[in-house]
Design an enzyme around this catalytic site. Structure first.
Site, PDB file in Angstrom:
ATOM      1  N   GLY A  11       0.948  -1.073   0.115  1.00  0.00           N
ATOM      2  CA  GLY A  11      -0.061  -0.059  -0.091  1.00  0.00           C
ATOM      3  C   GLY A  11       0.835   1.154  -0.072  1.00  0.00           C
ATOM      4  O   GLY A  11       1.948   1.278  -0.052  1.00  0.00           O
ATOM      5  N   TYR A 142     -14.827   4.318   8.780  1.00  0.00           N
ATOM      6  CA  TYR A 142     -13.536   4.663   8.931  1.00  0.00           C
ATOM      7  C   TYR A 142     -13.396   4.966  10.357  1.00  0.00           C
ATOM      8  O   TYR A 142     -12.305   4.657  11.089  1.00  0.00           O
ATOM      9  CB  TYR A 142     -12.994   5.330   7.817  1.00  0.00           C
ATOM     10  CG  TYR A 142     -11.603   5.551   7.680  1.00  0.00           C
ATOM     11  CD1 TYR A 142     -10.774   4.557   7.678  1.00  0.00           C
ATOM     12  CD2 TYR A 142     -10.976   6.843   7.907  1.00  0.00           C
ATOM     13  CE1 TYR A 142      -9.402   4.663   7.326  1.00  0.00           C
ATOM     14  CE2 TYR A 142      -9.633   6.911   7.988  1.00  0.00           C
ATOM     15  CZ  TYR A 142      -8.622   5.766   7.651  1.00  0.00           C
ATOM     16  OH  TYR A 142      -7.343   6.092   7.322  1.00  0.00           O
TER      17      TYR A 142
END
Ligand code: AKB
Length: 316
Positions: A11, A142
């Site tokens: 990532g 989130y």
């Protein structure tokens, strides 16, 4: 010597962090891991790279045991916009994944670095100079996973003495690996489009101020925190770290210093605008400065200069 495992290492942050850890501690002492195998040409690994699904507790335990891991940098997570599109998966990866990592760390005596985020704050949080300790009532999945993650890491430290540490990262800007599914991604995309097309359509509106940071500062922050004297750490798992705060107009103006014809218009995405509006304009990071010497190096114009230079080499 510590043996380090990086999760989510393909990532945006994980890939550059793994490279920096290899340089600092030696490639033999670092294991990269991700849910997928390396597949792009630019996905290089100096060190061993294994496939690891953080929702699979047995797989984590096997790798930690076999590789004699002592420190875990746990970067595997969904970002804000993706998490909002798939809240169930976000809970599974961001919370169950973290729980699995903490359990292995408890059993195998590993230290754990976990990134939290500006997303851990919400509409009722003071937006300017957001305090280290303040109201945290996020209205996104989130944010819920980030607050719960901060608390879980605090719990594992207090209850089981696991050496957990973490930062509230702002949007991270880098030219190497693209971010995926975040609300702050515009601040990376804008540089790519400035080089490719000299124009950009921004999905956040003018006047949306958010904390941002250039990747080298983000990497140094993680490593410095993990190397800090534990006796000095009061806020172990959720240090505010600030470097830059700007809105789309200011980053566009910085780009125009190099590309005067750069043009920006707006097509606001209501979901990401809503998320951005609930986040701080800029955080107070004095606790990080006092407790472990946090000090960013890059201002906006320096970031712009570097991003445009490197992206020109990469894209043209
Ligand atoms: C996102 O936009 O989701 C991330 C973050 C600030 O946590 N970059």
């Amino acid at each position: 010597m510590n043996k380090i495992l990086v999760t989510g290492s393909l990532g945006q942050i994980g890939s550059e962090l793994a490279t920096a850890l290899c340089k600092r501690y030696g490639a033999n002492n670092v294991i990269m891991s991700d849910i997928r195998e390396k597949r792009r040409e630019d996905e290089t690994a100096e060190c061993k790279c294994v496939v690891l699904d953080v929702t699979n507790a047995k797989q984590i335990a096997r790798i930690v045991h076999e590789e004699k891991i002592t420190v875990i940098y746990h970067l595997a997570a969904l970002l804000s916009a993706t998490a909002e599109n798939n809240p169930q998966l976000a809970w599974d990866i961001n919370i169950n994944g973290l729980y699995n990592i903490l359990e292995v760390a408890r059993e195998s005596n590993c230290a754990v670095f976990t990134p939290s985020s500006i997303g851990a704050f919400g509409l009722s949080t003071p937006h300017d100079n957001t305090p280290q300790d303040t109201i945290q009532r996020p209205n996104t999945m989130y944010g819920v996973t980030k607050v719960a993650g901060e608390l879980l890491c605090d719990y594992y430290h207090k209850r089981f003495n696991v050496d957990t540490r973490g930062l509230r990262y702002p949007g991270i800007i880098s030219y190497k690996t693209l971010p995926g599914g975040g609300t702050t991604d515009y601040a990376v995309e804008i540089y790519y489009e400035a080089i490719k097309q000299k124009k950009y359509t921004c999905f956040l509106k003018a006047g949306t101020y958010l904390d941002m940071m250039y990747m080298p500062d983000a990497i140094n922050a993680a490593i410095d925190l993990m190397e800090a004297d534990p006796a000095k750490l009061v806020h172990r798992n959720a240090f505010n770290v600030s470097a830059l705060s700007f809105d789309p107009e200011e980053i566009a103006a910085s780009i125009r210093k190099h590309i005067p014809e750069f043009f920006m218009d707006y097509n606001v995405d209501p979901i990401r605008q809503g998320i951005a509006d609930s986040w701080p304009n800029f955080m107070d990071d004095s606790a990080a400065r006092e407790e472990w010497g946090w000090k960013p190096e890059y201002n906006l114009d320096r970031v712009t200069e570097e991003m445009l230079k490197h992206l020109k080499e990469k894209l043209l």
